[in-house]
Design a protein around this motif. Sequence first.
Motif, PDB file in Angstrom:
ATOM      1  N   THR A  84       0.841  -1.213   0.000  1.00  0.00           N
ATOM      2  CA  THR A  84       0.000   0.000   0.000  1.00  0.00           C
ATOM      3  C   THR A  84       0.866   1.250   0.000  1.00  0.00           C
ATOM      4  OG1 THR A  84      -0.122   0.016   2.418  1.00  0.00           O
ATOM      5  CG2 THR A  84      -1.906  -1.135   1.241  1.00  0.00           C
ATOM      6  N   SER A  85       2.142   1.085   0.321  1.00  0.00           N
ATOM      7  CA  SER A  85       3.042   2.235   0.291  1.00  0.00           C
ATOM      8  C   SER A  85       4.455   1.754  -0.004  1.00  0.00           C
ATOM      9  CB  SER A  85       3.014   2.977   1.632  1.00  0.00           C
ATOM     10  OG  SER A  85       3.709   4.198   1.510  1.00  0.00           O
ATOM     11  N   SER A  86       5.206   2.598  -0.676  1.00  0.00           N
ATOM     12  CA  SER A  86       6.583   2.227  -1.027  1.00  0.00           C
ATOM     13  C   SER A  86       7.368   3.489  -1.318  1.00  0.00           C
ATOM     14  CB  SER A  86       6.575   1.332  -2.275  1.00  0.00           C
ATOM     15  OG  SER A  86       5.975   2.026  -3.351  1.00  0.00           O
ATOM     16  N   SER A 113       2.914  10.108   0.049  1.00  0.00           N
ATOM     17  CA  SER A 113       4.121  10.565   0.742  1.00  0.00           C
ATOM     18  C   SER A 113       5.027   9.393   1.143  1.00  0.00           C
ATOM     19  CB  SER A 113       3.711  11.377   1.967  1.00  0.00           C
ATOM     20  OG  SER A 113       4.820  12.064   2.473  1.00  0.00           O
ATOM     21  N   TYR A 116      11.044  10.623   1.196  1.00  0.00           N
ATOM     22  CA  TYR A 116      12.253  10.684   0.372  1.00  0.00           C
ATOM     23  C   TYR A 116      12.066  11.559  -0.862  1.00  0.00           C
ATOM     24  CZ  TYR A 116      16.104   9.298  -2.658  1.00  0.00           C
ATOM     25  OH  TYR A 116      17.187   9.318  -3.490  1.00  0.00           O
ATOM     26  N   ASP A 135      -0.593  12.407   2.431  1.00  0.00           N
ATOM     27  CA  ASP A 135      -0.845  10.966   2.360  1.00  0.00           C
ATOM     28  C   ASP A 135      -2.102  10.645   3.165  1.00  0.00           C
ATOM     29  OD1 ASP A 135       1.214   8.478   1.475  1.00  0.00           O
ATOM     30  OD2 ASP A 135      -0.473   7.922   2.776  1.00  0.00           O
ATOM     31  N   VAL A 140       2.068   6.621   7.477  1.00  0.00           N
ATOM     32  CA  VAL A 140       3.042   7.069   6.461  1.00  0.00           C
ATOM     33  C   VAL A 140       3.475   8.503   6.760  1.00  0.00           C
ATOM     34  CG1 VAL A 140       3.333   7.635   4.010  1.00  0.00           C
ATOM     35  CG2 VAL A 140       2.215   5.492   4.668  1.00  0.00           C
ATOM     36  N   VAL A 232       1.335   1.986  -6.493  1.00  0.00           N
ATOM     37  CA  VAL A 232       0.305   1.395  -5.630  1.00  0.00           C
ATOM     38  C   VAL A 232      -1.018   2.085  -5.951  1.00  0.00           C
ATOM     39  CG1 VAL A 232       1.919   0.774  -3.795  1.00  0.00           C
ATOM     40  CG2 VAL A 232       0.741   2.977  -3.685  1.00  0.00           C
TER      41      VAL A 232
HETATM   42  C1  SAM Z   1       4.268   4.970  -3.829  1.00  0.00           C
HETATM   43  S1  SAM Z   1       3.802   5.614  -2.274  1.00  0.00           S
HETATM   44  C2  SAM Z   1       4.486   7.225  -2.274  1.00  0.00           C
HETATM   45  C3  SAM Z   1       5.966   7.241  -2.491  1.00  0.00           C
HETATM   46  C4  SAM Z   1       6.629   8.509  -2.072  1.00  0.00           C
HETATM   47  N1  SAM Z   1       6.174   9.642  -2.831  1.00  0.00           N
HETATM   48  C5  SAM Z   1       8.144   8.415  -2.164  1.00  0.00           C
HETATM   49  O1  SAM Z   1       8.784   9.126  -1.411  1.00  0.00           O
HETATM   50  O2  SAM Z   1       8.691   7.626  -2.938  1.00  0.00           O
HETATM   51  C6  SAM Z   1       2.097   5.961  -2.538  1.00  0.00           C
HETATM   52  C7  SAM Z   1       1.403   6.546  -1.325  1.00  0.00           C
HETATM   53  O3  SAM Z   1       0.128   6.996  -1.719  1.00  0.00           O
HETATM   54  C8  SAM Z   1      -0.690   6.930  -0.577  1.00  0.00           C
HETATM   55  N2  SAM Z   1      -2.104   7.070  -0.964  1.00  0.00           N
HETATM   56  C9  SAM Z   1      -2.944   6.138  -1.456  1.00  0.00           C
HETATM   57  N3  SAM Z   1      -4.163   6.668  -1.640  1.00  0.00           N
HETATM   58  C10 SAM Z   1      -4.091   7.963  -1.248  1.00  0.00           C
HETATM   59  C11 SAM Z   1      -5.025   9.025  -1.179  1.00  0.00           C
HETATM   60  N4  SAM Z   1      -6.297   8.875  -1.555  1.00  0.00           N
HETATM   61  N5  SAM Z   1      -4.611  10.218  -0.719  1.00  0.00           N
HETATM   62  C12 SAM Z   1      -3.317  10.403  -0.322  1.00  0.00           C
HETATM   63  N6  SAM Z   1      -2.389   9.428  -0.356  1.00  0.00           N
HETATM   64  C13 SAM Z   1      -2.774   8.223  -0.813  1.00  0.00           C
HETATM   65  C14 SAM Z   1      -0.326   5.610   0.063  1.00  0.00           C
HETATM   66  O4  SAM Z   1      -0.685   5.575   1.436  1.00  0.00           O
HETATM   67  C15 SAM Z   1       1.174   5.569  -0.188  1.00  0.00           C
HETATM   68  O5  SAM Z   1       1.891   5.981   0.938  1.00  0.00           O
END
Ligand code: SAM
Length: 423
Positions: A84-86, A113, A116, A135, A140, A232
Amino acid sequence: MNSRAERPNRREPTMADPLDTVTEAARSRLVDTLLADGAITSPAVEAAFRRVPRHLFTPSGVSVVAAYADDVVVTRRGPDGYATSSISAPWLQAAMLHAAHLQPGARVLEVGSGGYNAALIAEVVGPHGMVTSIDIDPAVIAHARTALDTAGYPHVAAVHADADEGWAAAAPYDAIIVTVETSDIPPAWTDQLAPDGVLVTPLRMRGHTRCLTLVRDGVHLVATNALVCGFVPMQGAGAAPVRQHQLRGDDVTVFVDDPVTEALDLRALPAALDGPRHDAWSPVTTPPGIPFDTLHLWLASQPHPHGLLAVDRQRAADLAPQNWGACPALLTADSIAYLATRQLDDTTWQFGAHGYGPRATTLTSRMLDLIAAWDRRHRHPPGPHIAVYPTDTAPSPTNHLRLLIPRPHTTIAITWTSNGQPA
Ligand SMILES: C[S@@+](CC[C@H](N)C(=O)[O-])C[C@H]1O[C@@H](n2cnc3c(N)ncnc32)[C@H](O)[C@@H]1O
């Protein structure tokens, strides 16, 4: 907490600390790789990657090697085990930073978020810029806050909010960088984007996700770049999971992501796989290692019902799709044809189609026609024109080479042209 014992890659660096030397060497190697691969193409982005300590943003237990690999680091999983997060892969983060055309002093919203990427953005926009990272997952945000403070970015705002609403308090933004897969563009993003701002977002179109660089053209947005990517899925108000149909238990699944195909009753489709496979081969070939992602999008752009086939490589090897995870397929209620390839010699792969069901011959031959048309007119740049219209301003489907994908807030239009003209 004893950070030394529990988080071996999280120690406060000191001049004499051997871990510091190790992480700096690993970071330097990563940046050199990104430069050599052409992923980093500007001094500002290079400087950001050289400065931000990625290992301070990874979960405990992640090795320095993994923290500085050009790869995703999964940071959270849901109850089903799916991520769900990465922390996204560095090559993709670099591409998105370039796409956003960030200037010193820019105001930026990051959607999704982790800390990084927000720190990288903060480096590029400099001390007069402003970065807000939102986020939906409070854990997170808590992690991002701690890591940003530890790494020296207390000025980056990390806010718990749903992407659907954006973050109006710090708008307007010169760039909005979305790091979670979306199937629609919520009005908040365009409302909060400055008139000449850039929206960089992974947009899912009939199951195919492309990281689009979107700029305004009147009331709609046009893509100036489209990059194959994976993120994700969106949670919260904008969540729109792809519909799944199991054709042979978990082993063969077809994913459906548009109203035309969703209207099709696919209950007879699993029985099709009990029959023989029909193969058809095209004269169109490709050398190995050359991407052909526009062929996938071209097959998905047809008015014909379309799905993405996912096949377990061990348990359903007999299907032999071109892509085991996401293979474009033409569908009818009782038949399927999907893209296939076979190796002819060291330098040549041939395109074709495999089909099942009573209409397999018709569907495979239709796919061969489409492969031939792609080869003749659409194989080479610029690729399709992609635009996103507020729903009430959507264009009409004036010709058969324009696919309209209606979403709750917008209509996505994919138009294929030849030499800049509608083909
Ligand atoms: C790939 S991660 C973000 C990676 C980050 N930007 C980085 O530093 O590499 C995707 C994030 O989107 C968040 N997310 C999913 N649905 C969301 C929503 N409706 N609003 C805000 N964040 C959301 C997830 O919780 C997850 O932490």
